[in-house]
Design a protein around this motif. Structure first.
Motif, PDB file in Angstrom:
ATOM      1  N   ALA A 127       0.864  -1.185   0.000  1.00  0.00           N
ATOM      2  CA  ALA A 127       0.000   0.000   0.000  1.00  0.00           C
ATOM      3  C   ALA A 127       0.890   1.219   0.000  1.00  0.00           C
ATOM      4  N   HIS A 145      -6.149  -4.329   1.310  1.00  0.00           N
ATOM      5  CA  HIS A 145      -4.843  -4.419   0.672  1.00  0.00           C
ATOM      6  C   HIS A 145      -4.090  -5.611   1.242  1.00  0.00           C
ATOM      7  N   ARG A 146      -3.159  -6.129   0.438  1.00  0.00           N
ATOM      8  CA  ARG A 146      -2.384  -7.261   0.909  1.00  0.00           C
ATOM      9  C   ARG A 146      -1.220  -6.801   1.753  1.00  0.00           C
ATOM     10  N   ASN A 295      -6.444  -5.528  -2.650  1.00  0.00           N
ATOM     11  CA  ASN A 295      -5.870  -4.467  -3.473  1.00  0.00           C
ATOM     12  C   ASN A 295      -6.856  -3.908  -4.471  1.00  0.00           C
ATOM     13  N   ALA A 296      -8.149  -4.049  -4.185  1.00  0.00           N
ATOM     14  CA  ALA A 296      -9.120  -3.587  -5.156  1.00  0.00           C
ATOM     15  C   ALA A 296      -9.044  -2.079  -5.334  1.00  0.00           C
ATOM     16  N   GLY A 297      -8.893  -1.371  -4.241  1.00  0.00           N
ATOM     17  CA  GLY A 297      -8.705   0.076  -4.307  1.00  0.00           C
ATOM     18  C   GLY A 297      -9.775   0.758  -5.126  1.00  0.00           C
ATOM     19  N   ALA A 298      -9.386   1.831  -5.792  1.00  0.00           N
ATOM     20  CA  ALA A 298     -10.332   2.599  -6.593  1.00  0.00           C
ATOM     21  C   ALA A 298     -10.675   1.843  -7.868  1.00  0.00           C
ATOM     22  N   PRO A 299     -11.870   2.083  -8.391  1.00  0.00           N
ATOM     23  CA  PRO A 299     -12.260   1.406  -9.621  1.00  0.00           C
ATOM     24  C   PRO A 299     -11.468   1.935 -10.815  1.00  0.00           C
ATOM     25  N   GLU A 300     -11.468   1.174 -11.869  1.00  0.00           N
ATOM     26  CA  GLU A 300     -10.902   1.645 -13.131  1.00  0.00           C
ATOM     27  C   GLU A 300     -11.592   2.935 -13.515  1.00  0.00           C
TER      28      GLU A 300
ATOM     29  N   GLU B 130     -10.831   3.897 -20.854  1.00  0.00           N
ATOM     30  CA  GLU B 130     -10.414   2.519 -20.664  1.00  0.00           C
ATOM     31  C   GLU B 130     -11.071   1.617 -21.711  1.00  0.00           C
ATOM     32  N   ARG B 222      -1.594  -1.268 -11.620  1.00  0.00           N
ATOM     33  CA  ARG B 222      -2.819  -1.048 -12.383  1.00  0.00           C
ATOM     34  C   ARG B 222      -2.764   0.276 -13.141  1.00  0.00           C
ATOM     35  N   ARG B 226      -2.456   0.606 -17.226  1.00  0.00           N
ATOM     36  CA  ARG B 226      -3.799   0.890 -17.716  1.00  0.00           C
ATOM     37  C   ARG B 226      -3.820   0.933 -19.247  1.00  0.00           C
ATOM     38  N   ARG B 301      -4.912  10.529  -7.314  1.00  0.00           N
ATOM     39  CA  ARG B 301      -5.554   9.724  -6.295  1.00  0.00           C
ATOM     40  C   ARG B 301      -4.551   8.719  -5.764  1.00  0.00           C
ATOM     41  N   GLU B 302      -5.026   7.970  -4.822  1.00  0.00           N
ATOM     42  CA  GLU B 302      -4.167   6.982  -4.186  1.00  0.00           C
ATOM     43  C   GLU B 302      -3.478   6.096  -5.212  1.00  0.00           C
ATOM     44  N   ARG B 303      -2.256   5.816  -4.972  1.00  0.00           N
ATOM     45  CA  ARG B 303      -1.620   4.757  -5.737  1.00  0.00           C
ATOM     46  C   ARG B 303      -0.913   3.857  -4.742  1.00  0.00           C
ATOM     47  N   GLU B 304      -0.612   2.655  -5.188  1.00  0.00           N
ATOM     48  CA  GLU B 304       0.082   1.729  -4.320  1.00  0.00           C
ATOM     49  C   GLU B 304       1.413   1.421  -4.944  1.00  0.00           C
ATOM     50  N   GLU B 305       2.354   1.089  -4.098  1.00  0.00           N
ATOM     51  CA  GLU B 305       3.664   0.686  -4.597  1.00  0.00           C
ATOM     52  C   GLU B 305       3.554  -0.427  -5.591  1.00  0.00           C
TER      53      GLU B 305
END
Lengths: 305, 305
Positions: A127, A145-146, A295-300, B130, B222, B226, B301-305
């Protein structure tokens, strides 16, 4: 819930440590939470925001008083913290870390302690956020999140259970992997993409009239280069700490890119279609994993060319 | 607004054409909107959704009846449409296109018409989503997004004004560039990133146990990948149509990546810090451009490593 750890000490309080402290507030996991950080400004913020109860200036003393320690310093600074833990921690203190490379943490532990101690549970929450620092922390950062833990053969099951329980309280999904597997997967899916994004943005920034280039860059460029805004010292350390796996991933990518380049140069429509279609299908499977699990987080969302 | 174009024909009705039709509904820009598409299913959808008034099966006839034509077929199919326009369009019909490469459109026009006709205004809306196809179209797609027009020395100012006016009705910001400048900038900021994303995802998909790799990929992956979900035929055509500029951009990137690889291999912390910091600063400037002007789109927006 009855506290099992007494005083929980964060050594290094940035986005991850701060978010973990927020998520654990009020859960009863720790009787008391304390933090030490190189920058005192972060600690001042954490105290004022009520993230921790105390921020002792003396790290050795703080370690001596801790029942559990979360090490959240940059990857290559972990060994120095282990030295202090070896010198000052009470017997039975459970230690975990949040570094993005696990092989280097295990190697540091072997150097400092002679072997990886049973009370050390290496971990890595998958995260992060655009902005780093404790000021950007939030309690929900780990929800769905994982968190990957990489226990070793001698790891104490009780220590593992405590670390797992801590992360589960944040809403994370905890999974265990072996150290080399973690570093290999993260090299491919995180470390390599970061290097590519940094290299791309830097190569454009060094072009003549680069402002014009960025001015006409489309929004898809923003998504693609988001990770090039990541913390410089953190990623310098990761690049150095996971060298072997990163070079392997990088060379695999470079080979594939050379094939794409040859197809472009030769006007080989078939190869381009094949590579693009295979990648598109693989990403579709990846999105399914995301939807099904953590880790689904925000949608596409919308992207631009 | 009094219609200046009579019947507006969309040749090729996908995401871009469909969104343009939606945005123009009710503006009075055209008296009538018609569409032709290789897939009749898309036309059925467009008719039922009220995007166009008619979907004639005979493209030659549709071209003969049009006062203005928007060509929205894949880049390398543009020349074939130009042939039909040469054979069937009435004098004075204004033509524009939405292809992502402008040099190849100009070359196709020169091939078909002997020279780029004054009534042809090459264009490229910097917008996408997308999902492709007319079913994903929406009226707001172009709001605050840039549309680049690349008029030539002989372009009729009246034709340019009509095309500019059409795009401004959608909420887009219209800018003019020369053909080579457009193709060079897009190669660096759009075409190269697409090739990198496709190559990365494909290189991971071809690893043994690739499902496990994708399963543990973080959310930042992701965002970075994209664009690897983009339409295969569209990107095959772009790769072939903008070959020279893409190869130049790719080689500049590859040089920079080789320097990063050497720094990783040699443990050269200074070079890594320098590249990462320069890229991070450049992306910060890019985000400022986005905030100030067009293409602002969704917030960071949020991003993850």
């Amino acid at each position: 819930m009855e506290s099992r750890v007494g005083t929980l000490l964060f050594v290094g309080l940035g986005l991850i440590g701060g978010s973990l402290a927020r998520a654990l507030r009020g859960t009863g996991f720790a009787l008391r939470m304390t933090a030490w950080n190189r920058s005192r400004a972060s600690l001042q913020y954490a105290l004022e925001a009520g993230l921790v109860d105390d921020a002792p200036a003396d790290l050795a003393q703080a370690i001596a008083e801790a029942g559990m320690i979360v090490v959240g310093v940059p990857t290559l600074a972990v060994a120095g913290v282990f030295e202090l833990i070896r010198a000052h921690a009470r017997p039975g203190t459970v230690v975990t870390d949040v570094a993005s490379v696990k092989g280097s943490v295990v190697a540091a532990a072997q150097d400092v302690f002679g072997a990886v101690p049973p009370w050390l549970v290496p971990g890595h929450p998958i995260a992060g956020a655009e902005k780093s620092g404790v000021e950007a922390s939030r309690a929900e950062l780990f929800v769905r999140h994982r968190v990957i833990l990489t226990p070793l053969a001698d790891t104490d099951p009780a220590a593992l259970a405590i670390v797992r329980g801590m992360w589960e309280l944040t809403g994370a999904e905890v999974v265990c992997m072996d150290v080399a597997g973690h570093d290999r997967v993260l090299a491919m899916t995180s470390h390599l993409p970061h290097l590519l994004a940094y290299a791309l943005v830097d190569s454009l920034a060094c072009q003549p009239a680069s402002d014009d280039i960025f001015r006409f860059a489309a929004g898809g460029f923003r998504d693609f280069t988001r990770i090039a805004s990541s913390d410089v010292v953190m990623w310098r350390d990761i690049s150095l700490a996971n060298r072997a796996a990163i070079l392997l991933a990088l060379d695999g990518f470079t080979d594939r890119l050379a094939a794409v380049r040859a197809a472009v140069e030769q006007g080989d429509a078939g190869t381009l279609e094949q590579v693009f279609a295979r990648a598109r299908a693989a990403r579709g499977r990846y999105l399914q994993w995301l939807e099904q699990g953590a880790n689904a987080g925000a949608p596409e969302r919308e992207r631009e060319e």
